[in-house]
Design a protein around this motif. Structure first.
Motif, PDB file in Angstrom:
ATOM      1  N   VAL A 165       0.843  -1.207   0.000  1.00 44.69           N
ATOM      2  CA  VAL A 165       0.000   0.000   0.000  1.00 44.69           C
ATOM      3  C   VAL A 165       0.873   1.250   0.000  1.00 44.69           C
ATOM      4  N   TYR A 166       1.939   1.209   0.782  1.00 46.31           N
ATOM      5  CA  TYR A 166       2.857   2.353   0.869  1.00 46.31           C
ATOM      6  C   TYR A 166       3.495   2.629  -0.491  1.00 46.31           C
ATOM      7  N   LEU A 167       3.895   1.566  -1.187  1.00 44.23           N
ATOM      8  CA  LEU A 167       4.476   1.725  -2.520  1.00 44.23           C
ATOM      9  C   LEU A 167       3.465   2.340  -3.480  1.00 44.23           C
ATOM     10  N   LEU A 212      -9.476  -5.168  -1.390  1.00 40.14           N
ATOM     11  CA  LEU A 212      -8.200  -4.739  -1.960  1.00 40.14           C
ATOM     12  C   LEU A 212      -8.260  -3.288  -2.423  1.00 40.14           C
ATOM     13  N   ALA A 213      -9.411  -2.874  -2.973  1.00 36.91           N
ATOM     14  CA  ALA A 213      -9.545  -1.502  -3.449  1.00 36.91           C
ATOM     15  C   ALA A 213      -9.677  -0.521  -2.293  1.00 36.91           C
ATOM     16  N   ALA A 214     -10.356  -0.936  -1.218  1.00 33.66           N
ATOM     17  CA  ALA A 214     -10.619  -0.020  -0.109  1.00 33.66           C
ATOM     18  C   ALA A 214      -9.391   0.241   0.740  1.00 33.66           C
ATOM     19  N   VAL A 215      -8.439  -0.698   0.786  1.00 30.07           N
ATOM     20  CA  VAL A 215      -7.263  -0.511   1.640  1.00 30.07           C
ATOM     21  C   VAL A 215      -6.464   0.734   1.248  1.00 30.07           C
ATOM     22  N   PRO A 216      -6.033   0.890  -0.022  1.00 35.60           N
ATOM     23  CA  PRO A 216      -5.298   2.115  -0.354  1.00 35.60           C
ATOM     24  C   PRO A 216      -6.158   3.374  -0.288  1.00 35.60           C
ATOM     25  N   GLY A 269     -16.305 -10.314  14.611  1.00 40.50           N
ATOM     26  CA  GLY A 269     -17.085 -10.309  13.377  1.00 40.50           C
ATOM     27  C   GLY A 269     -16.320  -9.701  12.217  1.00 40.50           C
ATOM     28  N   TRP A 270     -15.724  -8.536  12.428  1.00 37.31           N
ATOM     29  CA  TRP A 270     -14.881  -7.926  11.411  1.00 37.31           C
ATOM     30  C   TRP A 270     -13.865  -7.012  12.079  1.00 37.31           C
ATOM     31  N   SER A 271     -12.847  -6.649  11.309  1.00 41.68           N
ATOM     32  CA  SER A 271     -11.737  -5.862  11.841  1.00 41.68           C
ATOM     33  C   SER A 271     -11.782  -4.444  11.301  1.00 41.68           C
ATOM     34  N   ASN A 272     -11.433  -3.493  12.147  1.00 42.51           N
ATOM     35  CA  ASN A 272     -11.348  -2.098  11.714  1.00 42.51           C
ATOM     36  C   ASN A 272     -10.187  -1.848  10.752  1.00 42.51           C
ATOM     37  N   LEU A 273      -9.309  -2.840  10.590  1.00 41.16           N
ATOM     38  CA  LEU A 273      -8.153  -2.674   9.713  1.00 41.16           C
ATOM     39  C   LEU A 273      -8.290  -3.415   8.386  1.00 41.16           C
ATOM     40  N   ASP A 274      -9.320  -4.186   8.199  1.00 40.26           N
ATOM     41  CA  ASP A 274      -9.383  -5.072   7.038  1.00 40.26           C
ATOM     42  C   ASP A 274     -10.708  -4.941   6.292  1.00 40.26           C
ATOM     43  N   PRO A 275     -10.904  -3.922   5.459  1.00 44.16           N
ATOM     44  CA  PRO A 275     -10.011  -2.785   5.206  1.00 44.16           C
ATOM     45  C   PRO A 275     -10.218  -1.702   6.266  1.00 44.16           C
ATOM     46  N   PRO A 276      -9.431  -0.608   6.231  1.00 47.61           N
ATOM     47  CA  PRO A 276      -9.609   0.453   7.230  1.00 47.61           C
ATOM     48  C   PRO A 276     -11.033   1.001   7.217  1.00 47.61           C
TER      49      PRO A 276
END
Length: 392
Positions: A165-167, A212-216, A269-276
């Motif tokens: 993501v950083y790249l 995958l799209a929401a992470v960046p 149930g779900w993670s606040n990081l996956d995606p943010p």
């Protein structure tokens, strides 16, 4: 000379050496460098490292010699959520990255700047792959059990999602700078809205392409705020808005049903990081608001060479630290594997496990320091000026 004079003299000598070294680091630092952003990056890096060491509970299986399994201590401690708010510092890390990219690319041709930036990010990853590629390939032949091989692969590879993501955001920096110059930071509103829309779809399950799209998209928000600070679009007084707004929004989201933990917890149930999620953005806003509010005092503190030198050194090895910190945890854990369920190291995460785990962090840190001594030259070689603090 009395016996008490020896340790006093030795102490004075050590202090003198420390101050001379700190003075040299201070003198090598460019005047234009913003030391407060480096301090933010250093704190964020330490938060990520210590956080991973505390939530990665490797447990030795007493019934199967050589078998390691990975567990989350957070599932047994719902009251640990506030700790995750302090240690989940990816928002500040992306913020510092956006600031550094905007400052470093200013007045430089896009392609040469991007090539140099990507080289510094990629070479430490290649060094990690060069070591663990053969190791992972050899584990089955060495008779290492499947669960242990899975733990090794997970610990080494999982943090690298961040680098991808950083790249991507680094490559997009020229576009993000243009948007910020033309629209201010208002162009972030649709990004936040997009993350909110994704959040409404979570109960039904998110398709992998959308994750995958929401992470960046999510991490572009703090990254662009860092660009805004570099370009003068984000004023220091914005901290008085970001901090309370982030706190209020985060509390409202938790009350509305969002997980309280800033990291993934089994059973939530779900993670606040996956995606943010919106909660992750609210947390980042609060953290960055606090940074902006203390930035003036922090700048005064970092004018002192003794305070600045450790920050500068950690920034010089930031990518090396990130790439190898889980390997340090793994090395210490594998060394303890012959001794069974070593308390706080290879024991189940229950009872006083967290307190015992904290006692092991100096051992992890010592091994990580050794890895940095071995591999930091890969990172400094990638820098344009290997003996100076890298441009922010």
């Amino acid at each position: 000379m009395s016996t008490t004079d020896v340790p006093v003299a030795a102490t004075v000598g050590r202090k003198g050496t420390w101050h001379r070294w700190a003075g040299r680091v201070d003198a090598a630092t460019p005047v234009r460098r913003d030391r407060t952003v480096d301090a933010l990056r250093a704190v964020a890096m330490l938060g990520v490292v210590i956080g991973h060491w505390l939530v990665s509970a490797l447990v030795a299986d007493p019934g199967r010699p050589g078998v390691l399994t990975n567990h989350s201590p957070l599932s047994g401690w719902p009251g640990a959520a506030p700790v995750s708010w302090l240690l989940q510092l990816l928002g500040p890390f992306f913020f510092a990255g956006g600031y550094a990219a905007a400052r470093g690319s200013r007045g430089r041709a896009a392609l040469p700047w991007l090539a140099g930036r990507l080289r510094r990010l990629v070479l430490p990853v290649l060094a990690l792959a060069a070591v663990f590629g053969p190791v992972l390939a050899a584990l089955p032949a060495l008779g290492v059990p499947g669960p242990t091989r899975q733990v090794v692969w997970s610990l080494v590879s999982h943090p690298l999602w961040f680098l991808l993501v950083y790249l991507l955001l680094t490559a997009a920096t020229p576009v993000l700078r243009t948007l910020t110059a033309r629209c201010g930071l208002w162009w972030l509103v649709p990004l936040v809205g997009a993350i909110g829309l994704v959040d409404t779809m979570r109960p039904a399950g998110l398709p992998s392409w959308l994750v995958l799209a929401a992470v960046p998209v999510g991490w572009a928000v703090p990254y662009a705020l860092g660009i805004g600070l570099a370009e003068g679009t984000l004023p220091h007084r914005a901290g008085a808005v970001l901090l309370p707004a982030g706190v209020v929004a985060g509390a409202a989201l938790v009350a509305a049903g969002y997980p309280a933990s800033a990291v993934g917890v089994p059973g939530d149930g779900w993670s606040n990081l996956d995606p943010p999620s919106l909660f992750t953005l609210a947390l980042a806003a609060a953290q960055l608001g606090a940074f902006l509010l203390v930035r003036g005092r922090l700048a005064a503190l970092l004018r002192r060479p003794a305070a600045w030198a450790p920050i500068a050194v950690l920034n010089l090895a930031a990518m090396t630290v990130f790439c190898w910190h889980q390997s340090a945890l793994l090395a210490v854990s594998l060394a303890g594997l012959p001794f069974g369920q070593v308390p706080g190291l290879l024991s189940p995460p229950a009872g006083d496990w967290l307190a015992l785990r904290l006692l092991w962090t100096p051992a992890f840190g010592a091994v990580l320091a050794g890895f940095c001594l071995l591999f930091r030259r890969v990172e400094t070689h990638a820098a344009r000026r290997p003996h100076a603090v890298p441009p922010a």
